[in-house]
Design a protein around this motif. Structure first.
Motif, PDB file in Angstrom:
ATOM      1  N   PHE A 272       3.067   5.707  -3.016  1.00  0.00           N
ATOM      2  CA  PHE A 272       2.620   4.400  -2.524  1.00  0.00           C
ATOM      3  C   PHE A 272       1.547   4.634  -1.468  1.00  0.00           C
ATOM      4  O   PHE A 272       1.833   4.665  -0.273  1.00  0.00           O
ATOM      5  CB  PHE A 272       3.785   3.613  -1.919  1.00  0.00           C
ATOM      6  N   ASP A 273       0.332   4.874  -1.926  1.00  0.00           N
ATOM      7  CA  ASP A 273      -0.795   5.051  -1.010  1.00  0.00           C
ATOM      8  C   ASP A 273      -0.513   6.152   0.024  1.00  0.00           C
ATOM      9  O   ASP A 273      -0.737   5.973   1.212  1.00  0.00           O
ATOM     10  CB  ASP A 273      -1.128   3.720  -0.341  1.00  0.00           C
ATOM     11  N   GLY A 274       0.045   7.281  -0.462  1.00  0.00           N
ATOM     12  CA  GLY A 274       0.314   8.421   0.406  1.00  0.00           C
ATOM     13  C   GLY A 274       1.773   8.598   0.787  1.00  0.00           C
ATOM     14  O   GLY A 274       2.176   9.664   1.244  1.00  0.00           O
TER      15      GLY A 274
ATOM     16  N   ARG B 273      -4.778  -4.444  -2.252  1.00  0.00           N
ATOM     17  CA  ARG B 273      -5.725  -5.154  -1.365  1.00  0.00           C
ATOM     18  C   ARG B 273      -5.114  -6.449  -0.840  1.00  0.00           C
ATOM     19  O   ARG B 273      -5.245  -6.776   0.345  1.00  0.00           O
ATOM     20  CB  ARG B 273      -7.039  -5.438  -2.096  1.00  0.00           C
ATOM     21  N   VAL B 274      -4.435  -7.175  -1.692  1.00  0.00           N
ATOM     22  CA  VAL B 274      -3.797  -8.430  -1.277  1.00  0.00           C
ATOM     23  C   VAL B 274      -2.711  -8.147  -0.248  1.00  0.00           C
ATOM     24  O   VAL B 274      -2.631  -8.824   0.782  1.00  0.00           O
ATOM     25  CB  VAL B 274      -3.219  -9.181  -2.498  1.00  0.00           C
ATOM     26  N   LEU B 275      -1.886  -7.143  -0.509  1.00  0.00           N
ATOM     27  CA  LEU B 275      -0.804  -6.819   0.432  1.00  0.00           C
ATOM     28  C   LEU B 275      -1.338  -6.363   1.778  1.00  0.00           C
ATOM     29  O   LEU B 275      -0.782  -6.715   2.823  1.00  0.00           O
ATOM     30  CB  LEU B 275       0.107  -5.747  -0.167  1.00  0.00           C
ATOM     31  N   ARG B 276      -2.412  -5.587   1.772  1.00  0.00           N
ATOM     32  CA  ARG B 276      -3.011  -5.145   3.040  1.00  0.00           C
ATOM     33  C   ARG B 276      -3.580  -6.316   3.829  1.00  0.00           C
ATOM     34  O   ARG B 276      -3.616  -6.289   5.058  1.00  0.00           O
ATOM     35  CB  ARG B 276      -4.105  -4.126   2.776  1.00  0.00           C
TER      36      ARG B 276
ATOM     37  N   MET C  41      -2.381  -9.367   3.881  1.00  0.00           N
ATOM     38  CA  MET C  41      -1.358 -10.338   4.276  1.00  0.00           C
ATOM     39  C   MET C  41      -1.094 -10.406   5.776  1.00  0.00           C
ATOM     40  O   MET C  41      -0.996 -11.499   6.306  1.00  0.00           O
ATOM     41  CB  MET C  41      -0.061 -10.095   3.507  1.00  0.00           C
ATOM     42  N   PRO C  42      -0.968  -9.290   6.508  1.00  0.00           N
ATOM     43  CA  PRO C  42      -0.729  -9.433   7.951  1.00  0.00           C
ATOM     44  C   PRO C  42      -1.839 -10.226   8.641  1.00  0.00           C
ATOM     45  O   PRO C  42      -1.567 -11.055   9.502  1.00  0.00           O
ATOM     46  CB  PRO C  42      -0.680  -7.999   8.457  1.00  0.00           C
ATOM     47  N   ASP C  43      -3.086  -9.990   8.256  1.00  0.00           N
ATOM     48  CA  ASP C  43      -4.196 -10.753   8.835  1.00  0.00           C
ATOM     49  C   ASP C  43      -4.089 -12.222   8.462  1.00  0.00           C
ATOM     50  O   ASP C  43      -4.327 -13.095   9.295  1.00  0.00           O
ATOM     51  CB  ASP C  43      -5.545 -10.198   8.353  1.00  0.00           C
ATOM     52  N   ALA C  44      -3.737 -12.496   7.235  1.00  0.00           N
ATOM     53  CA  ALA C  44      -3.600 -13.886   6.798  1.00  0.00           C
ATOM     54  C   ALA C  44      -2.462 -14.570   7.544  1.00  0.00           C
ATOM     55  O   ALA C  44      -2.591 -15.716   7.966  1.00  0.00           O
ATOM     56  CB  ALA C  44      -3.360 -13.945   5.290  1.00  0.00           C
ATOM     57  N   ILE C  45      -1.366 -13.870   7.740  1.00  0.00           N
ATOM     58  CA  ILE C  45      -0.235 -14.443   8.456  1.00  0.00           C
ATOM     59  C   ILE C  45      -0.605 -14.708   9.918  1.00  0.00           C
ATOM     60  O   ILE C  45      -0.311 -15.779  10.454  1.00  0.00           O
ATOM     61  CB  ILE C  45       0.990 -13.517   8.358  1.00  0.00           C
ATOM     62  N   GLU C  46      -1.289 -13.752  10.567  1.00  0.00           N
ATOM     63  CA  GLU C  46      -1.705 -13.952  11.953  1.00  0.00           C
ATOM     64  C   GLU C  46      -2.638 -15.142  12.056  1.00  0.00           C
ATOM     65  O   GLU C  46      -2.511 -15.950  12.976  1.00  0.00           O
ATOM     66  CB  GLU C  46      -2.384 -12.687  12.480  1.00  0.00           C
ATOM     67  N   THR C  47      -3.576 -15.272  11.118  1.00  0.00           N
ATOM     68  CA  THR C  47      -4.507 -16.395  11.148  1.00  0.00           C
ATOM     69  C   THR C  47      -3.756 -17.702  10.955  1.00  0.00           C
ATOM     70  O   THR C  47      -4.001 -18.688  11.659  1.00  0.00           O
ATOM     71  CB  THR C  47      -5.577 -16.231  10.050  1.00  0.00           C
ATOM     72  N   GLU C  48      -2.840 -17.732   9.996  1.00  0.00           N
ATOM     73  CA  GLU C  48      -2.093 -18.943   9.697  1.00  0.00           C
ATOM     74  C   GLU C  48      -1.221 -19.369  10.871  1.00  0.00           C
ATOM     75  O   GLU C  48      -1.094 -20.552  11.177  1.00  0.00           O
ATOM     76  CB  GLU C  48      -1.213 -18.703   8.456  1.00  0.00           C
ATOM     77  N   LEU C  49      -0.637 -18.387  11.583  1.00  0.00           N
ATOM     78  CA  LEU C  49       0.249 -18.714  12.708  1.00  0.00           C
ATOM     79  C   LEU C  49      -0.507 -18.902  14.011  1.00  0.00           C
ATOM     80  O   LEU C  49       0.078 -19.272  15.018  1.00  0.00           O
ATOM     81  CB  LEU C  49       1.289 -17.613  12.868  1.00  0.00           C
ATOM     82  N   GLY C  50      -1.805 -18.598  14.003  1.00  0.00           N
ATOM     83  CA  GLY C  50      -2.604 -18.768  15.206  1.00  0.00           C
ATOM     84  C   GLY C  50      -2.382 -17.682  16.242  1.00  0.00           C
ATOM     85  O   GLY C  50      -2.621 -17.884  17.424  1.00  0.00           O
ATOM     86  N   SER C  51      -1.893 -16.503  15.797  1.00  0.00           N
ATOM     87  CA  SER C  51      -1.634 -15.401  16.737  1.00  0.00           C
ATOM     88  C   SER C  51      -2.905 -14.688  17.122  1.00  0.00           C
ATOM     89  O   SER C  51      -3.849 -14.616  16.449  1.00  0.00           O
ATOM     90  CB  SER C  51      -0.678 -14.406  16.110  1.00  0.00           C
TER      91      SER C  51
END
Length: 81
Positions: A24-26, A66-69, A71-81
């Protein structure tokens, strides 16, 4: 939420149940390959809770990673973190 993570098979053991090592990617982990009897070394599989549930081509595996990588950025953006 349940996620299937793509990885590349690096070894196969024909024991029962059929298993192998997936990269899994190393990060390499043992995976049950019983649900993907057609999978061979070099193939990409989608793994959920230690079980390979489908074989995918390399392009699909890369797209999913690529989508999984992202996701953390998308979640932070969505939650306003």
């Amino acid at each position: 939420m349940c996620l299937g993570i793509p990885g590349r098979i690096v070894s196969v053991e024909e024991d029962f149940p059929r298993g192998g090592i997936v990269d899994f990617d190393g990060l390499r982990r043992p995976v049950c390959l019983a649900y993907t009897p057609e999978a061979a070394v070099g193939d990409h599989v989608i793994v959920h809770v230690g079980f390979a549930i489908s074989v995918v081509d390399e392009e699909e595996a890369a797209r999913t990673l690529r989508v999984l990588r992202a996701m953390p950025d998308a979640i932070e953006t969505e939650l306003g973190s």
